[in-house]
Write a protein that holds these residues in place. Sequence first.
Motif, PDB file in Angstrom:
ATOM      1  N   PRO A 193      35.937  47.538 128.724  1.00 35.16           N
ATOM      2  CA  PRO A 193      34.794  48.258 128.160  1.00 35.16           C
ATOM      3  C   PRO A 193      35.307  49.311 127.158  1.00 35.16           C
ATOM      4  N   ALA A 194      34.704  49.350 125.985  1.00 35.25           N
ATOM      5  CA  ALA A 194      35.233  50.185 124.891  1.00 35.25           C
ATOM      6  C   ALA A 194      35.344  51.664 125.274  1.00 35.25           C
ATOM      7  N   ASP A 195      34.466  52.129 126.170  1.00 40.92           N
ATOM      8  CA  ASP A 195      34.509  53.564 126.497  1.00 40.92           C
ATOM      9  C   ASP A 195      35.480  53.874 127.640  1.00 40.92           C
ATOM     10  N   LYS A 196      36.177  52.849 128.151  1.00 39.89           N
ATOM     11  CA  LYS A 196      37.089  53.118 129.281  1.00 39.89           C
ATOM     12  C   LYS A 196      38.501  52.586 129.014  1.00 39.89           C
ATOM     13  N   ILE A 197      38.849  52.527 127.738  1.00 39.75           N
ATOM     14  CA  ILE A 197      40.165  52.002 127.369  1.00 39.75           C
ATOM     15  C   ILE A 197      41.284  52.824 128.017  1.00 39.75           C
ATOM     16  N   ARG A 198      41.068  54.125 128.101  1.00 33.91           N
ATOM     17  CA  ARG A 198      42.108  54.997 128.658  1.00 33.91           C
ATOM     18  C   ARG A 198      41.860  55.292 130.131  1.00 33.91           C
ATOM     19  N   ASN A 199      40.899  54.598 130.723  1.00 33.17           N
ATOM     20  CA  ASN A 199      40.593  54.869 132.129  1.00 33.17           C
ATOM     21  C   ASN A 199      40.317  53.555 132.875  1.00 33.17           C
ATOM     22  N   PRO A 200      41.352  52.718 133.018  1.00 33.71           N
ATOM     23  CA  PRO A 200      41.133  51.391 133.601  1.00 33.71           C
ATOM     24  C   PRO A 200      40.632  51.449 135.043  1.00 33.71           C
ATOM     25  N   VAL A 201      41.019  52.478 135.795  1.00 35.04           N
ATOM     26  CA  VAL A 201      40.579  52.567 137.195  1.00 35.04           C
ATOM     27  C   VAL A 201      39.067  52.741 137.242  1.00 35.04           C
ATOM     28  N   ALA A 202      38.552  53.645 136.400  1.00 35.80           N
ATOM     29  CA  ALA A 202      37.096  53.863 136.365  1.00 35.80           C
ATOM     30  C   ALA A 202      36.364  52.604 135.905  1.00 35.80           C
ATOM     31  N   ALA A 203      37.045  51.760 135.154  1.00 33.72           N
ATOM     32  CA  ALA A 203      36.409  50.511 134.689  1.00 33.72           C
ATOM     33  C   ALA A 203      36.460  49.427 135.765  1.00 33.72           C
ATOM     34  N   GLY A 204      37.109  49.712 136.898  1.00 33.94           N
ATOM     35  CA  GLY A 204      37.225  48.706 137.964  1.00 33.94           C
ATOM     36  C   GLY A 204      38.334  47.702 137.698  1.00 33.94           C
TER      37      GLY A 204
END
Length: 394
Positions: free
Chosen positions: A162-173
């Motif tokens: 997801p484009a808004d979670k590139i730096r937060n893979p954990v939050a992206a599941g």
Amino acid sequence: MVKRCITILGATGSIGLSTLDVIRRHPDRFSVHALAANTRADELALLCREFQPRVAVMADPESAGRLAELLADCPDIRILSGEQGLCTVAAAPEADTVMAAIVGAAGLRPTLAAVGQGKRVLLANKEALVMSGRLFMDAVAESGAELLPIDSEHNAIFQCMPADKIRNPVAAGITRILLTASGGPFREHTAECLRTVTPAEACAHPNWSMGQKISVDSATLMNKGLELIEACWLFNTTPASIEVHVHPESIIHSMVEYADGSVLAQLGSPDMRTPIANGLAWPERVSAGVAPLDLFAIGRFHFERPDLIRFPCLRLAAEAFDAGGTAPAVLNAANEVAVAAFLNGDLCFADIPVIIERTLAITSVEPADSFEIIFAKDAEARERAREQIGLLSV
Ligand code: NDP
């Protein structure tokens, strides 16, 4: 539709030419502000005649003189030289997008100059990020630069997130990144055979047409090691969350696994114009001139684990990332020196990882607190790697 104005660092190289090919197809969407190279003045002159940039740069001053002669009848094209010239065009306000496609550590300062101005930076020059990791990403965050990955694997991962979670893979599941590797031209060679392979054989990649240095890196698997480190920084993760899958067909460019068991993959013909077009037009899509994928013709996909005994460079890269600080810069510098020696006929292919491992062992790891420290370690590691090559040939 936003019309983008592009500067290309490394315009005469494999990535530079592929970038210009995509630009050539879309004159309504893209224009060229500056083209930069090192020594190939004749090639750059031809590109300048076609694309009519406002500025052309040769890093090598003598080559800049030659370019000036070749373009004597083009007074509208300003010619600059040296690293300062590269940084000037990288930072120039006229361009909103910079393709960072210089090979090796030489690309770090010009890429940073573009990052510092908050531009869209299309990152092909992975060595810049490998060398300076956190400092580089901090500079991106500080300036608000839009850093888009061009390496086909990282571009694939980027497209699967997801484009808004590139730096937060954990939050992206996201639970795992599956980084694919072709395995290079020597995937099936024995350790013994690896001692006698030639530079021409190493540069003949089975699937991709690339510059010499990255071709050798692909053959040693150091390219995958550099990409492992690059992925850790781009996607804010660690080597433990990334699994390299050798996939000899080079059709799946990488995959992302999610907590619910879904695995998203990006596929395409092995042609760098796809990730380049993705970066140039993002978030829109433009045609890239790439042949459509014919899965019936490909038939089957294969996957293997990388062999870290025959190809220790991948292990060395993961260890350097874990060691942190200046270790990745040392890894990168030693690799550049060893690859250059191999291409020059001064080092056997199988000794490339030997030189890197020895250089890492004798070069202290310092906290990577500033770019000055990175550049100093880069210089120190180059010297030590050359000494080690000298010792091997005694
Ligand atoms: P090439 O060797 O084909 O091209 C390198 C480019 O950099 C040339 O334009 C060269 O100029 C220029 N250059 C070299 N040294 C300097 C210098 N000191 N100062 C300024 N310019 C310099 O390399 P590639 O295009 O294959 O690779 C470029 C980068 O992209 C590398 O970091 C590589 O890892 C990365 N990359 C490449 C891929 C590919 O498919 N090729 C795929 C993914 C990443 P000149 O021609 O005058 O020597």
